[in-house]
Structure formats: structure tokens, C-alpha cells
Design an enzyme around this catalytic site. Structure first.
Site, mmCIF file in Angstrom:
data_model
loop_
_atom_site.group_PDB
_atom_site.id
_atom_site.type_symbol
_atom_site.label_atom_id
_atom_site.label_comp_id
_atom_site.label_asym_id
_atom_site.label_seq_id
_atom_site.Cartn_x
_atom_site.Cartn_y
_atom_site.Cartn_z
ATOM 1 N N ARG A 1 41.212 14.770 -21.791
ATOM 2 C CA ARG A 1 42.508 14.490 -22.769
ATOM 3 C C ARG A 1 43.675 14.411 -21.888
ATOM 4 N NH1 ARG A 1 46.099 18.118 -26.093
ATOM 5 N NH2 ARG A 1 47.408 16.816 -27.843
ATOM 6 N N HIS B 1 46.401 11.021 -21.532
ATOM 7 C CA HIS B 1 48.267 11.642 -21.796
ATOM 8 C C HIS B 1 48.795 10.419 -20.539
ATOM 9 C CE1 HIS B 1 48.460 14.805 -25.390
ATOM 10 N NE2 HIS B 1 47.369 13.626 -25.150
ATOM 11 N N ASN C 1 52.753 17.455 -25.662
ATOM 12 C CA ASN C 1 51.864 17.929 -24.187
ATOM 13 C C ASN C 1 51.786 19.868 -24.195
ATOM 14 O OD1 ASN C 1 51.173 15.004 -23.230
ATOM 15 N ND2 ASN C 1 53.679 15.357 -21.968
ATOM 16 N N HIS D 1 37.015 12.683 -29.652
ATOM 17 C CA HIS D 1 37.091 13.845 -30.477
ATOM 18 C C HIS D 1 35.988 13.899 -30.180
ATOM 19 C CE1 HIS D 1 41.610 12.727 -31.176
ATOM 20 N NE2 HIS D 1 41.766 13.130 -29.925
#
Ligand code: HEM
Ligand code: NAG
Ligand code: NAG
Ligand code: NAG
Length: 326
Positions: free
Chosen positions: A67, A71, A96, A193
Site C-alpha cells: 500500500r 500511495h 496516509n 486488497h
């Protein structure tokens, strides 16, 4: 080329072969597989052994590192701007706050600076660590083009480009296509996910107060047999920071289970379940379940994502400490 002699034909095929192999090895923005092969041959093995050792003591770092790279790439390109400390940096943005795995990147960087000072960027460490994490949870590997340099800017507002848990499919598509990622990339990448967890705060409104239907309603796309289980995991007035697996059936394994959950109304985030409720993304979910090889497509889309806005040549810098610009 229609009536070319054998020499011309030879040259034609040689050029075609070169062009094809170049596009496989090079990221489209000037990164390439094996960028450190002469300047720091141990670079990739140092990153993978560091990820492995942290994973051995805490398996959740794999999801955290995947992840974090996502980001990073969605905020000013894959330039490690997500790692910079400071009062108004990306790290401080709401979206975040749940990122984890910073210590793994710092550990790898410390070892890389000892082995090859000033050579390996933090942005490349993030890209490599994301791939190594997927491999550790039984995903398929991919060759990571390297040669990214680290950015010198990080603003809290950069997080505005990140997709949100309640974004419509149209908005999700817009945010991905603005970065050169198509609808198949979107669906394949959100398949990340298949590992990791979400805090209850990002989806519990679906079970108790789905105001898009009416106050106090339940999101009608939640499987009714699944609802009690989900409510038990996130009680209405419980701790909203409690974490729940994004893939109920195989939370620690990189597989197609996340997509099978969507098919039966067992997506966790609203943005997840919407992939099944929208016709264009539903067709891709079906294709990833039958026909396409999800793990291979995921790797292909990761290579695209990993090349968003990369800095090469003289742009940016090679940071000495990943949390600070030089
Ligand atoms: C529409 C796009 C996306 C949305 C709205 C979204 C949203 C979220 C949210 C809300 C969480 C929970 C965060 C928390 O509780 O702190 C999460 C976790 C996660 N996301 Fe996404 N995400 C998206 C795309 C992606 C992509 C493209 C990847 C990777 C390629 C990814 C990988 C992950 C992982 C691995 C976790 C678990 C993190 C952990 O366990 O620490 N997500 N995402
Ligand atoms: C790991 O992945 C391989 C190939 O993708 C698959 O055949 C195997 O069953 C998987 N193992 C586990 C434990 O999921
Ligand atoms: C998504 O949720 C946020 C609150 O977290 C809210 O401000 C925003 O309006 C919501 N967006 C949509 C499209 O529902
Ligand atoms: C649901 O949310 C709305 C808008 O945030 C709020 O006005 C309402 O009181 C909530 N209802 C319940 C049952 O929690």
C-alpha cells in the site's frame, strides 16, 4: 518491405526484436531492469532479505509495504515523497495516517548506504519492497525496472489525488486514468486488497447508516448472510480503529479470493463492492476470475503504476535518509 531482399528482412526483424525486448526491460519513463547491476549488484538482494526478515516477525508488513508504494506513486509520482517527515508533508494527510512499514524501508536504506553509499534511491526501495512483499504472500513475481530518483517536495495536499473508500467508479476511473492507468489496471491493482486490513471507520457506515439509501439504512449491496458477521467485527459504537481483513476468506494469501468475495456481496469497502456493481468493472472482475491470470495481470499493472511520474537522470536526488531530503 513487401518485396525486400533477405538483408532488409533481416534488419527489419532485428529492429522489431530490439524494440520489443527494449520495451520489456525498460519502464517507459527511462527506468530499466537491473539499473544497479554494476553500481550496487547486491541492491535487490539487500531489499528482499530485509523485507523477508521483517515479514518473519510480522506478516502484516507485506500489506503495509504494498500500500505504501501505491500511495507514493499516486502522490507526485513514485519518488518516495510519502516517506518525508515534516509538519505539512504527505504523511500528515488523513489518508496516509494508516500507512505502515516505514521501519522496513529505513532498515533497508541503512544497509544499502553501508554497502553502496549514495547509490540506491528510496523510491526504488519502495518499488522493490512492494514486489518482494507480494512474492512472500504467494503472488507472482515481476521484474522491477529501477533507476528512480527521490523527490524533494512532499505536501499534505498531494493526498487529494488518492482514491477514497467511497469514491464512485467514475471517480476511481478518473483518478487512475489521470495517471495513465486504464480500467483493467484499476481493477487488477485494487485486487491488492487480497491482503491486508482496513479500520472499521472506513466501512462501518455501510452496515449502520448508509445515508445514500436513507438515514439508518444498510448498504443493499452487502450480502445479508454476511451482515451479522461484519457487524460483529465492527460493532456500531465500538472501536473504529479496529482492523478487519479486506479479503475475508484468505486474508494473508495473494489469490483471487478478493474478487470471488465481490461476486457474493462480501466486499469490505464500498469502493471494493462497487467494482462488481458497475458493468464495466464487473466484466473485468469476471475476466480476472476466468480467462486472465490475476497474478500475472497484477504484476503487469504494477510495472505501469511503478513508472508514474518517475524522476530520472539529474532530476531529484538520492536521499541519504529516506525520511529527510538531503
Ligand atoms: C480505488 C482505489 C483504492 C481505495 C479506495 C483504497 C482504499 C483503502 C482503504 C480505505 C484501506 C484501509 C486503510 C486503513 O485502514 O488504514 C486500504 C488498505 C489497503 N490497500 Fe487500498 N485502496 C485502493 C487501491 C489500492 C491499490 C491500487 C493497492 C495496491 C496495489 C492497495 C493496497 C492496499 C493494501 C495492501 C491495504 C492494506 C494495508 C494494511 O493492511 O496495512 N489499495 N485501501
Ligand atoms: C501459490 O501459488 C501457486 C501458483 O500461483 C498455486 O498453485 C499454489 O496453490 C499457491 N499456494 C498457496 C498456499 O496458496
Ligand atoms: C466520502 O466520505 C467523506 C467523509 O469521510 C465525505 O466527506 C464525502 O462527502 C464522501 N463522498 C462521497 C462521494 O460520498
Ligand atoms: C446517520 O448519518 C446522518 C448524517 O451524518 C446523521 O444525521 C444521522 O443522525 C445518522 N443516523 C444514525 C441512525 O446514526
Amino acid at each position: 518491405m513487401v518485396s525486400g531482399n533477405s538483408n532488409e528482412i533481416f534488419i527489419f526483424w532485428t529492429l522489431l526484436l530490439l524494440a520489443t525486448s527494449a520495451s520489456l526491460v525498460h519502464g517507459h519513463k527511462g527506468t530499466r531492469v537491473g539499473f544497479y547491476s554494476t553500481t550496487c549488484p547486491q541492491a535487490e538482494s539487500i531489499v528482499s532479505s530485509t523485507v523477508q526478515s521483517h515479514f518473519n516477525s510480522d506478516h502484516t508488513v507485506a500489506a503495509g509495504l504494498l500500500r505504501m508504494h501505491f500511495h507514493d506513486c499516486f502522490m507526485r509520482g513514485c519518488d518516495a515523497s510519502v516517506l518525508i517527515d515534516g509538519p505539512n508533508t504527505q504523511k500528515k494527510a488523513e489518508a496516509n495516517l494508516g500507512l505502515r512499514g516505514y521501519e522496513v524501508i529505513d532498515d533497508a536504506k541503512t544497509q544499502l548506504e553501508a554497502a553502496c553509499p549514495g547509490v540506491v534511491s528510496c523510491a526504488d526501495i519502495l518499488a522493490l519492497a512492494a514486489r518482494d512483499s507480494v512474492v512472500l504472500v504467494n503472488g507472482s513475481s515481476w521484474a522491477v525496472p529501477t533507476g528512480r530518483r527521490d523527490g524533494r517536495v512532499s505536501l499534505v495536499s498531494d493526498a487529494d489525488n488518492l482514491p477514497a473508500f467511497n469514491d464512485s467508479i467514475d471517480v476511481q476511473k478518473q483518478k487512475f486514468s489521470a495517471l495513465g492507468l486504464n480500467t483493467q489496471d484499476l481493477v487488477a491493482l485494487v485486487g491488492g486488497h487480497t491482503i491486508g486490513t482496513s479500520a472499521c471507520q472506513f466501512f462501518q457506515y455501510r452496515m449502520y447508516n448508509f445515508t445514500k439509501v436513507r438515514n439508518g439504512a444498510v448498504d443493499p449491496s452487502i450480502n445479508l448472510a454476511f451482515l451479522p458477521q461484519l457487524r460483529e467485527l465492527c460493532p456500531q459504537y465500538g472501536d473504529v480503529s479496529k482492523r478487519v481483513a479486506l479479503d475475508t476468506h484468505s486474508p494473508n494469501r495473494f489469490d483471487t479470493s478478493y474478487f470471488r468475495n465481490l461476486r457474493i456481496g462480501q466486499g469490505i469497502l464500498e469502493s471494493d463492492q462497487m467494482l462488481w456493481n458497475d458493468a464495466s468493472t464487473k466484466a473485468i472482475v469476471q475476466h480476472l476470475l476466468l480467462g486472465l491470470n490475476f497474478k500475472v495481470e497484477f504484476g503487469n499493472s504494477m510495472i505501469k503504476m511503478s513508472n508514474i511520474g518517475v524522476k530520472i537522470g539529474n532530476a531529484g536526488e538520492i536521499r541519504q535518509v529516506c525520511s529527510k531530503i538531503n
